[in-house]
Design an enzyme around this catalytic site. Structure first.
Site, PDB file in Angstrom:
ATOM      1  N   ASP A   1       2.163  -1.510 -10.745  1.00 26.83           N
ATOM      2  CA  ASP A   1       3.466  -1.809 -10.121  1.00 26.83           C
ATOM      3  C   ASP A   1       3.555  -3.315  -9.880  1.00 26.83           C
ATOM      4  OD1 ASP A   1       5.962  -1.147  -9.048  1.00 26.83           O
ATOM      5  OD2 ASP A   1       5.188  -0.878  -7.023  1.00 26.83           O
TER       6      ASP A   1
ATOM      7  N   LYS B   1       5.047  -0.474 -14.547  1.00 21.64           N
ATOM      8  CA  LYS B   1       6.366  -1.070 -14.277  1.00 21.64           C
ATOM      9  C   LYS B   1       6.614  -2.179 -15.283  1.00 21.64           C
ATOM     10  CE  LYS B   1       7.163  -3.800 -10.614  1.00 21.64           C
ATOM     11  NZ  LYS B   1       7.370  -3.896  -9.160  1.00 21.64           N
TER      12      LYS B   1
ATOM     13  N   ASP C   1      -5.156  -5.997  -5.718  1.00 21.36           N
ATOM     14  CA  ASP C   1      -4.034  -6.938  -5.556  1.00 21.36           C
ATOM     15  C   ASP C   1      -4.573  -8.345  -5.306  1.00 21.36           C
ATOM     16  OD1 ASP C   1      -0.788  -6.202  -4.879  1.00 21.36           O
ATOM     17  OD2 ASP C   1      -1.449  -8.247  -4.448  1.00 21.36           O
TER      18      ASP C   1
ATOM     19  N   TRP D   1       2.300   2.966  -2.491  1.00 18.19           N
ATOM     20  CA  TRP D   1       1.885   3.890  -3.560  1.00 18.19           C
ATOM     21  C   TRP D   1       0.512   4.488  -3.249  1.00 18.19           C
ATOM     22  CZ3 TRP D   1       3.246   2.849  -9.378  1.00 18.19           C
ATOM     23  CH2 TRP D   1       4.625   2.725  -9.513  1.00 18.19           C
TER      24      TRP D   1
ATOM     25  N   GLY E   1       0.784  -1.251   0.000  1.00 22.50           N
ATOM     26  CA  GLY E   1       0.000   0.000   0.000  1.00 22.50           C
ATOM     27  C   GLY E   1       0.810   1.292   0.000  1.00 22.50           C
TER      28      GLY E   1
HETATM   29  C1  SAM Z   1       6.112  -4.669  -5.874  1.00 19.10           C
HETATM   30  S1  SAM Z   1       4.563  -5.123  -5.221  1.00 19.10           S
HETATM   31  C2  SAM Z   1       3.706  -3.589  -5.285  1.00 19.10           C
HETATM   32  C3  SAM Z   1       4.137  -2.598  -4.245  1.00 19.10           C
HETATM   33  C4  SAM Z   1       3.159  -1.431  -4.095  1.00 19.10           C
HETATM   34  N1  SAM Z   1       3.167  -0.580  -5.279  1.00 19.10           N
HETATM   35  C5  SAM Z   1       3.479  -0.579  -2.894  1.00 19.10           C
HETATM   36  O1  SAM Z   1       3.834   0.577  -3.055  1.00 19.10           O
HETATM   37  O2  SAM Z   1       3.334  -1.048  -1.762  1.00 19.10           O
HETATM   38  C6  SAM Z   1       3.856  -6.036  -6.551  1.00 19.10           C
HETATM   39  C7  SAM Z   1       2.457  -6.572  -6.302  1.00 19.10           C
HETATM   40  O3  SAM Z   1       1.924  -7.118  -7.521  1.00 19.10           O
HETATM   41  C8  SAM Z   1       0.917  -8.036  -7.115  1.00 19.10           C
HETATM   42  N2  SAM Z   1       0.448  -8.888  -8.234  1.00 19.10           N
HETATM   43  C9  SAM Z   1       1.118  -9.897  -8.845  1.00 19.10           C
HETATM   44  N3  SAM Z   1       0.339 -10.507  -9.754  1.00 19.10           N
HETATM   45  C10 SAM Z   1      -0.870  -9.852  -9.731  1.00 19.10           C
HETATM   46  C11 SAM Z   1      -2.100 -10.037 -10.432  1.00 19.10           C
HETATM   47  N4  SAM Z   1      -2.266 -11.024 -11.327  1.00 19.10           N
HETATM   48  N5  SAM Z   1      -3.135  -9.190 -10.168  1.00 19.10           N
HETATM   49  C12 SAM Z   1      -2.990  -8.205  -9.227  1.00 19.10           C
HETATM   50  N6  SAM Z   1      -1.841  -8.000  -8.524  1.00 19.10           N
HETATM   51  C13 SAM Z   1      -0.795  -8.814  -8.763  1.00 19.10           C
HETATM   52  C14 SAM Z   1       1.630  -8.816  -6.022  1.00 19.10           C
HETATM   53  O4  SAM Z   1       0.705  -9.521  -5.205  1.00 19.10           O
HETATM   54  C15 SAM Z   1       2.397  -7.707  -5.282  1.00 19.10           C
HETATM   55  O5  SAM Z   1       1.711  -7.289  -4.124  1.00 19.10           O
END
Ligand code: SAM
Length: 199
Positions: A114, A154, A72, A54, A52
């Site tokens: 992201d 990203k 997510d 962002w 969370g």
């Molecule tokens: C690097 S983290 C994001 C960090 C977030 N932007 C923050 O600031 O806290 C990447 C996220 O992408 C999510 N993710 C991966 N595959 C996904 C999907 N198919 N649908 C939605 N989210 C997904 C992961 O669960 C993970 O929480």
């Protein structure tokens, strides 16, 4: 201590001090400072928002008159004044669900993505999996983004980067690749900043 490790620790420490849930928050702050992606009162959705960081930054930028929605696969602890959907970007019903959540006739001013897959360590596989998720984000954007809206995606650099960039250039007035200082140099992640969605 290596310089990159020192910088990673610096952002982690800073995130703790400022009450951000992740050091990733600084990547968005830096991107927004350079490109003015998000403004007050904007309606913003983030794909891959856990834990969370962002979303916290977006809430501060849009203020109480804005609308903030996160998606997510994983749950997040609630953040006041924001909405959250637990689900996957790969769900074909998702664009419809997002539009229902924001309300009749409304669209989003900004889409943020992201997302990272669970990495296997085999670079080509991780790159293709990540680009596939991000292409789903782009296809959802086409249905939910307001004309003139902005987006950030990203990407993990690799063989399919160029074809993804080609798609973006068709759909936005300005497309820029960026590596914010808070993104680790040794990581191959990049952010594509897209301004001015052409509906
Ligand atoms: C690097 S983290 C994001 C960090 C977030 N932007 C923050 O600031 O806290 C990447 C996220 O992408 C999510 N993710 C991966 N595959 C996904 C999907 N198919 N649908 C939605 N989210 C997904 C992961 O669960 C993970 O929480």
């Amino acid at each position: 201590m290596r310089l990159t490790q020192a910088r990673k620790d610096q952002y982690r420490k800073l995130a703790k001090q400022k009450g951000y849930r992740s050091r990733a928050a600084f990547k968005l702050l830096q991107l927004n400072k350079s490109y003015k992606i998000i403004k007050k009162s904007d309606r913003v959705v983030e794909f891959g928002c856990a834990p969370g960081g962002w979303i916290q930054v977006v809430s501060q930028l849009v203020g109480q008159s804005g609308f903030v929605l996160g998606l997510d696969l994983k749950d997040i602890s609630p953040l006041p004044g924001t909405k959250f959907i637990k689900g996957s970007i790969e769900d074909p019903q998702l664009p419809q669900i997002l539009l229902q959540t924001i309300g009749p006739g409304d669209k989003f001013d900004v889409v943020l993505s992201d997302m990272s897959p669970n990495v296997s360590g085999i670079w080509e596989i991780d790159h293709e999996r990540q680009i596939s998720l991000t292409k789903h984000a782009l296809h959802a954007s086409n249905k939910i983004l307001e004309s003139g809206g902005n987006a950030v995606y990203k990407i993990f650099q690799g063989a399919s980067t160029q074809s993804f960039m080609d798609e973006l250039v068709e759909q936005f007035t300005l497309v820029k690749l960026s590596k914010p200082p808070a993104s680790r140099q040794e990581s191959s992640e990049l952010y594509v900043v897209c301004l001015g969605f052409k509906e």
